[in-house]
Design an enzyme around this catalytic site. Structure first.
Site, PDB file in Angstrom:
ATOM      1  N   LYS A 115       0.791  -1.239   0.000  1.00  0.00           N
ATOM      2  CA  LYS A 115       0.000   0.000   0.000  1.00  0.00           C
ATOM      3  C   LYS A 115       0.823   1.289   0.000  1.00  0.00           C
ATOM      4  CE  LYS A 115      -3.348  -1.200  -0.721  1.00  0.00           C
ATOM      5  NZ  LYS A 115      -3.606  -1.978  -1.980  1.00  0.00           N
ATOM      6  N   HIS A 152       7.458  -7.128  -1.709  1.00  0.00           N
ATOM      7  CA  HIS A 152       7.111  -6.481  -0.431  1.00  0.00           C
ATOM      8  C   HIS A 152       7.964  -7.044   0.715  1.00  0.00           C
ATOM      9  CE1 HIS A 152       3.730  -4.490  -2.190  1.00  0.00           C
ATOM     10  NE2 HIS A 152       2.907  -5.496  -2.209  1.00  0.00           N
ATOM     11  N   SER A 172      -4.944   2.744   4.040  1.00  0.00           N
ATOM     12  CA  SER A 172      -5.057   2.106   2.735  1.00  0.00           C
ATOM     13  C   SER A 172      -5.073   0.580   2.891  1.00  0.00           C
ATOM     14  CB  SER A 172      -3.885   2.543   1.851  1.00  0.00           C
ATOM     15  OG  SER A 172      -3.944   1.929   0.594  1.00  0.00           O
ATOM     16  N   ARG A 204      -8.187   3.582  -4.712  1.00  0.00           N
ATOM     17  CA  ARG A 204      -9.264   3.997  -3.818  1.00  0.00           C
ATOM     18  C   ARG A 204      -9.378   5.512  -3.774  1.00  0.00           C
ATOM     19  NH1 ARG A 204      -9.654   5.244   1.654  1.00  0.00           N
ATOM     20  NH2 ARG A 204      -7.383   5.437   1.599  1.00  0.00           N
ATOM     21  N   GLY A 228      -6.051   7.709  -3.282  1.00  0.00           N
ATOM     22  CA  GLY A 228      -4.787   8.226  -3.799  1.00  0.00           C
ATOM     23  C   GLY A 228      -4.450   9.616  -3.280  1.00  0.00           C
TER      24      GLY A 228
HETATM   25  P1  A3P Z   1      -5.276   4.493  -1.254  1.00  0.00           P
HETATM   26  O1  A3P Z   1      -5.893   3.242  -0.705  1.00  0.00           O
HETATM   27  O2  A3P Z   1      -4.882   5.463  -0.170  1.00  0.00           O
HETATM   28  O3  A3P Z   1      -6.099   5.149  -2.312  1.00  0.00           O
HETATM   29  P2  A3P Z   1      -0.076  -0.472  -3.624  1.00  0.00           P
HETATM   30  O4  A3P Z   1       0.016  -0.405  -5.115  1.00  0.00           O
HETATM   31  O5  A3P Z   1       1.235  -0.465  -2.921  1.00  0.00           O
HETATM   32  O6  A3P Z   1      -0.981  -1.579  -3.184  1.00  0.00           O
HETATM   33  O7  A3P Z   1      -0.729   0.905  -3.142  1.00  0.00           O
HETATM   34  C1  A3P Z   1      -2.074   1.228  -3.379  1.00  0.00           C
HETATM   35  C2  A3P Z   1      -2.283   2.654  -2.953  1.00  0.00           C
HETATM   36  O8  A3P Z   1      -1.621   3.515  -3.893  1.00  0.00           O
HETATM   37  C3  A3P Z   1      -3.759   3.056  -2.952  1.00  0.00           C
HETATM   38  O9  A3P Z   1      -3.887   4.072  -1.945  1.00  0.00           O
HETATM   39  C4  A3P Z   1      -3.880   3.608  -4.360  1.00  0.00           C
HETATM   40  O10 A3P Z   1      -4.999   4.441  -4.568  1.00  0.00           O
HETATM   41  C5  A3P Z   1      -2.574   4.395  -4.461  1.00  0.00           C
HETATM   42  N1  A3P Z   1      -2.238   4.712  -5.855  1.00  0.00           N
HETATM   43  C6  A3P Z   1      -2.136   3.883  -6.904  1.00  0.00           C
HETATM   44  N2  A3P Z   1      -1.884   4.557  -8.043  1.00  0.00           N
HETATM   45  C7  A3P Z   1      -1.814   5.866  -7.687  1.00  0.00           C
HETATM   46  C8  A3P Z   1      -1.586   7.075  -8.416  1.00  0.00           C
HETATM   47  N3  A3P Z   1      -1.403   7.074  -9.728  1.00  0.00           N
HETATM   48  N4  A3P Z   1      -1.575   8.251  -7.726  1.00  0.00           N
HETATM   49  C9  A3P Z   1      -1.771   8.261  -6.395  1.00  0.00           C
HETATM   50  N5  A3P Z   1      -2.004   7.148  -5.646  1.00  0.00           N
HETATM   51  C10 A3P Z   1      -2.025   5.968  -6.298  1.00  0.00           C
END
Ligand code: A3P
Length: 295
Positions: free
Chosen positions: A48, A109, A139, A257, A259
């Site tokens: 996340k 991870h 997140s 979700r 971001g």
């Molecule tokens: P949120 O749940 O706060 O929205 P991972 O890829 O490590 O699983 O992380 C997912 C998190 O990164 C989610 O956070 C997701 O929305 C955010 N994320 C993915 N792409 C993004 C982007 N282009 N800009 C900002 N946040 C992004």
């Protein structure tokens, strides 16, 4: 050492770290001996932190901004998840990575101690992405709610907060993870990036990434990559939004979700915030990691 109060169905503990079934012990054993290539790029993140975001950007940088290919193939096939084994789809990260043509962009991870031994021997590049742990925890909570990978979690925010504080979540303690990577941050082949910096000015961060990867790209291409990787673009893009992933129920919470920076303020109670700060200071206080909790 950390005591595990419970091991839920599907959970197991490997070298004091909790994992779910998609990262079984035989895979963790095999990852240690995974063959690294000199031109590999590793995306090292705690879940996340913005992993998928960095994967998409890095893949584009390493593949001369081949948007056409990026629009055709899922990001998780272009950039394999090293310790992943999906028994339903029979998808195994190591098996995807092994025959892949160079340069590979590999996601993991894992904390440093569980990474392939060869990352310390070969001059591969390691991009570590950190995100402030309060937003990351929020997140992760929503991901636990939406994903069937975690024993069909039906707990509350308060339950998840306690699990996170104790490191009783998939891939173990965020605090241990962060400590392990911060400890090797000064190695030439390691560079730490921050989610909040990317939110602040994505083109600037993409340029820094190009420098670290020795892949100079024009201003115009960097702007194109930054636009392609904005939250709204990635949310609309079926190659990055994970709407097709069977184990994620997007109606409960979509993978992309919110971001944003600062969503933690809508989840943490005052007491939880104080407890979090105290634990953070006890474990990582002296590390002076420049996390931003708000922009
Ligand atoms: P949120 O749940 O706060 O929205 P991972 O890829 O490590 O699983 O992380 C997912 C998190 O990164 C989610 O956070 C997701 O929305 C955010 N994320 C993915 N792409 C993004 C982007 N282009 N800009 C900002 N946040 C992004």
């Amino acid at each position: 050492r950390r005591k595990f109060k419970h091991v839920l169905p599907g959970e197991h503990v490997y070298e004091d770290i909790l994992f779910f079934g998609y990262t079984p012990p035989d895979i963790l054993d095999a990852v240690k001996d995974f063959e690294i290539r000199n031109d590999d790029v590793i995306i090292a993140t705690y879940p996340k932190a913005g992993t998928t975001w960095l994967q998409e950007i890095t893949w584009l940088i390493m593949n001369d901004a081949n948007f056409e290919e990026a629009r055709q193939t899922q990001v998780y096939f272009r950039s394999p998840f090293l310790e992943f084994k999906d028994t339903v789809l029979n998808e195994v990260g190591i098996e995807l990575a092994n025959p892949m043509k160079s340069p590979r962009v590999i996601k993991s991870h894992l904390p440093v101690k569980l990474m392939p031994k060869q990352i310390h021997e070969k001059p591969c590049k390691i991009m570590v992405l950190f995100r402030n742990p309060k937003d990351l925890c929020v997140s992760y909570y929503h991901f636990y709610r939406s994903s069937s990978s975690f024993g069909k979690f039906t707990g509350t925010w308060d339950n998840f907060f306690e699990m996170f504080m104790e490191g009783q979540v998939d891939h173990g303690s965020w605090f241990d993870y962060t400590q392990s990577w911060w400890d090797i941050k000064d190695q030439d082949n390691v560079k730490i990036f921050f989610y909040e910096d990317m939110k602040e000015d994505l083109a600037r961060e993409v340029e820094k990434m190009c420098q670290f990867l020795n892949k100079p790209l024009s201003r115009e291409i960097i702007t194109k990559i930054a636009n392609h990787c904005q939250f709204e673009s990635m949310k609309k893009n079926p190659m990055t939004n994970h709407l097709d992933v069977y184990s994620i129920n997007s109606k409960v919470s979509p993978f992309l979700r919110k971001g944003t920076v600062g969503d933690w303020k809508d989840h943490f109670t005052v007491t939880q915030n104080e407890r979090f700060d105290k634990l953070y200071n006890d474990i990582l206080g002296t590390y002076l990691i420049p996390f931003k909790y708000t922009l």
